[in-house]
Design an enzyme around this catalytic site. Structure first.
Site, PDB file in Angstrom:
ATOM      1  N   GLY A  20       0.870   3.506 -53.669  1.00  0.00           N
ATOM      2  CA  GLY A  20       0.818   4.822 -54.256  1.00  0.00           C
ATOM      3  C   GLY A  20       2.072   5.138 -55.025  1.00  0.00           C
ATOM      4  CG  ASN A  21       2.643   4.185 -58.415  1.00  0.00           C
ATOM      5  OD1 ASN A  21       1.991   4.656 -59.336  1.00  0.00           O
ATOM      6  ND2 ASN A  21       2.479   2.935 -57.985  1.00  0.00           N
ATOM      7  CB  SER A  32       9.022  -1.542 -57.590  1.00  0.00           C
ATOM      8  OG  SER A  32       8.124  -2.470 -57.026  1.00  0.00           O
ATOM      9  N   GLY A  33       8.381  -0.468 -54.436  1.00  0.00           N
ATOM     10  CA  GLY A  33       8.555  -0.966 -53.068  1.00  0.00           C
ATOM     11  C   GLY A  33       9.612  -0.273 -52.237  1.00  0.00           C
ATOM     12  CB  SER A  69       6.077   1.959 -59.863  1.00  0.00           C
ATOM     13  OG  SER A  69       4.755   1.496 -59.679  1.00  0.00           O
ATOM     14  CB  SER A  70       4.691  -3.493 -60.128  1.00  0.00           C
ATOM     15  OG  SER A  70       3.789  -2.996 -59.167  1.00  0.00           O
ATOM     16  CG  HIS A  91      -2.126   3.525 -58.775  1.00  0.00           C
ATOM     17  ND1 HIS A  91      -3.491   3.369 -58.779  1.00  0.00           N
ATOM     18  CD2 HIS A  91      -1.612   2.353 -58.323  1.00  0.00           C
ATOM     19  CE1 HIS A  91      -3.789   2.141 -58.346  1.00  0.00           C
ATOM     20  NE2 HIS A  91      -2.667   1.508 -58.068  1.00  0.00           N
ATOM     21  CG  HIS A 137      -4.425   0.755 -53.532  1.00  0.00           C
ATOM     22  ND1 HIS A 137      -4.345  -0.600 -53.295  1.00  0.00           N
ATOM     23  CD2 HIS A 137      -3.967   0.924 -54.788  1.00  0.00           C
ATOM     24  CE1 HIS A 137      -3.826  -1.214 -54.366  1.00  0.00           C
ATOM     25  NE2 HIS A 137      -3.585  -0.314 -55.276  1.00  0.00           N
ATOM     26  CG  ASP A 175     -15.528  23.583 -57.857  1.00  0.00           C
ATOM     27  OD1 ASP A 175     -16.178  24.206 -58.726  1.00  0.00           O
ATOM     28  OD2 ASP A 175     -15.567  23.881 -56.648  1.00  0.00           O
ATOM     29  CG  HIS A 234      -6.261  -1.854 -59.071  1.00  0.00           C
ATOM     30  ND1 HIS A 234      -5.336  -2.264 -59.997  1.00  0.00           N
ATOM     31  CD2 HIS A 234      -5.552  -1.219 -58.107  1.00  0.00           C
ATOM     32  CE1 HIS A 234      -4.121  -1.901 -59.596  1.00  0.00           C
ATOM     33  NE2 HIS A 234      -4.228  -1.269 -58.456  1.00  0.00           N
ATOM     34  CE1 TYR A 281     -12.602  29.342 -56.116  1.00  0.00           C
ATOM     35  CE2 TYR A 281     -10.326  28.856 -56.699  1.00  0.00           C
ATOM     36  CZ  TYR A 281     -11.344  28.880 -55.767  1.00  0.00           C
ATOM     37  OH  TYR A 281     -11.114  28.453 -54.488  1.00  0.00           O
TER      38      TYR A 281
END
Lengths: 238, 238, 238, 238
Positions: B29-30, B46-47, B75-76, B96, B98, B121, B172, B230
């Site tokens: 996640g990033n 990254s990492g 990040s890659s 991003h 997963h 929505d 992915h 809303y």
């Protein structure tokens, strides 16, 4: 604050209880609490975060839809709540959520079957799905018309809303109701539980039959009505 | 720290919000946040573990991919983010993850259908899956090409990325975007919720139809654009 | 305590990390950590609650299966761990769990397919299921034979246990391994995540194809081996 | 409080442990603990919230169903518990829940298959579902008759209730039992875990075969009976 403090407080408490049940994702969810004799109800304001709600934020409306007290705009679902208060005499609170398993049945367009006693304890039969709404209904007074298709569904099938205190609005999600904010929230919770159980039941046996009528009657009336024997009798509790 | 403090801080806040949503397993996640006028963006290194992140760790790159500030490797997935900033004008943040249910549709190679109002929505129509990438694309500038197949998918089907602010990269996972870090994270969260609801919907009814067009328009434009009603109007809030 | 303190401590830390991952129900789960040069390993004692474990409780055995230090009986799965240390040179830690989604594939007798990049990041191809064990194997030195069918499965299909660092023992559950206790636990966690994603993927599309070979190679070798470019280079970190 | 303090306290502890297992939704769930030699048992009172329970609230009944001590009404499921104590000699505690995955098999009317060693460790074979109850049974002494159909199911198939310490009551949910409150709660928990694993197993492979007989025997008797070698021997523990 006025003399609507009782329903304000009950409405706030029920709205705050809702996220704790795990039924609420993001801000999907609202509760209203009515004083049917005075024909008014309190409801959550629109798009306000649960963590910031106060009793003073609750909007008070009359049964004709006029705001009686409150500076904030009421929940966009307000006309649906109002329609249910007008048409289902005997209810005092309405809960709307997008709880995921109940939504699944609403989106699938499938009545939630009564597969077992957990369901029977809360709902005297399947929880019905409404018909799809027409472009005219959606393009018109949409939220009011949402209430109308719920009422239509119960009338057409002669379902007593006090015996089946919830509905699944097609392509949308569940509404539940009851005699108090706390009980309506509990019913919304029970609805999600039995919907989850039903999805798992169908995974094990796609043609699982519903619970037989005599089991349904036994369990529902064990907890409801004059023959109930669940819990403690009123007189024995301190 | 420089004069990129605003996007550094917004980027840090969004990256820290991500694990709290439950969307992140391990370190997948990033989030990036751009200043489109100056053509730069901040992104997670990254990492690096979420618990150790500081605003100073955020890497600042320009829209040509050059590092402007920062000692850590970005990040890659950075080239994918950059490609979206270049091609989707009007967005300021890309997320991003997963997240599992969204990944399921990406791995299944199936567009996420619009089954109901929770989806409507946030997304004006199905969330599309990209085509499979060729060995040349994967063997070349892989992360940049990932952005390219996203852009290709939106252009080919004439989908407005501001109306459908997410995509599923085949085999992915999801990317979501929006006008701010907070809103992009919220959209990534909504995507996972509606993907989970969709899996449950298909379990109940494998041939469930999508929500009708008029319901989709009603709900999306109830929350977006000039006719939105809303939440609270800007002028009534303190 | 002796001079096995390093593997005792690493083994304790990994065993304590396991329940925090959510992979462990009741007391199903154990981790071992080896010192391959001295041909010894530390392992959790059998049936002791995670909350009470200390480094001193870890049992030290040599690679021939003799207890070197420790008053408690080692995990009943000890011979399986020993068999893997003997046959898979290069691994230093073995993790066994009954994590639910990985167990589902083991019980279904289906290799865990490689549906996407989350899987590719950890496993270079499907995670294999072992063959059923014979009555003789089960009735004999059962836990040792469990290790033997794992080794047989990898040799027969020429799978490198360093590239696919996990297995599903049929009608039982997963074993994962790695260069350290922490990494082996992380791999066991990744296995459960991708198994959960795979079940959801199959729910959406029962005939979902696996990720193409070029994507598998790209993602696995982006994180492993000499061409890796994920995370921070060793020299740039303080 | 009397001389039933030991079973009161054990019964309270088991009832309080139940919600912590995640098996209990709303107030569905109760535990009883018997003193078989004195032919009495303690059970949770009906409809009292778990957070308010005290040892003094536990109701003491004899094996003929007479209340021996206690001002509160016992759980409505009391006659089912009593029937099991009378017919399954050797058990000391009964647990009833509506845990969701076990309920799914009960509602589906499908015996819970023994797919793997997690199941074998607790149950020597499939966990059976009872037949549907007749209108006469449901309309008569319903909760007692529920116990009778459980006993009938075990007798008809010659299942030893000490080797398969749980049952699924059709259209209702699970009952589990054991030699103590703690062990019965653990078994109820194991039942839900293996039911969840079984649903996932069927999702991966709808025709997954059960574990072979020799594996079932090995795992069950590794933990039960004179040949058990799991855990620490009695003499080696302090």
């Amino acid at each position: 604050m006025s003399d609507y403090n009782a329903i304000r407080e009950e409405c706030l408490a029920a709205n705050l209880a809702l996220p704790k049940t795990g039924l609420v994702d993001l801000t999907f969810g609202n509760v209203s609490v009515a004083d049917p004799e005075r024909r008014v109800f309190a409801i959550k304001p629109s798009g306000v975060d649960y963590t910031e709600l106060t009793a003073a934020d609750m909007v008070i409306l009359d049964f004709d839809g006029n705001t009686v007290e409150g500076d904030l705009r009421p929940s966009s679902d307000t006309p649906t709540h109002r329609c249910l208060f007008l048409n289902f005499p005997g209810i005092r609170s309405v809960v709307h959520t997008h709880s995921r398993s109940a939504v699944a049945f609403a989106q699938a367009g499938v009545d939630l079957p009564c597969f077992g006693t957990t369901h029977c304890d809360y709902f005297h039969g399947p929880v019905p799905v409404t018909r799809g709404m027409t472009p005219e209904e959606v393009g018109g007074d949409y939220e009011w018309e949402t209430g109308q298709v719920i009422v239509e569904r119960f009338k057409a099938a002669e379902i007593d809303p006090l015996n089946v205190p919830a509905v699944l609005v097609r392509n949308h999600g569940p509404f539940a109701w009851g005699p108090s904010g706390a009980k309506a929230v509990e019913t919304a919770q029970a609805l999600e539980i039995v919907a989850d159980m039903a999805i798992k039941t169908l995974a094990v046996n796609p043609s699982a039959p519903q619970a037989p009528e005599h089991l349904l009657n036994k369990h529902f009336f064990r907890k409801h009505g004059p023959g109930a024997y669940y819990g403690q009798p009123k007189t024995s509790q301190s």
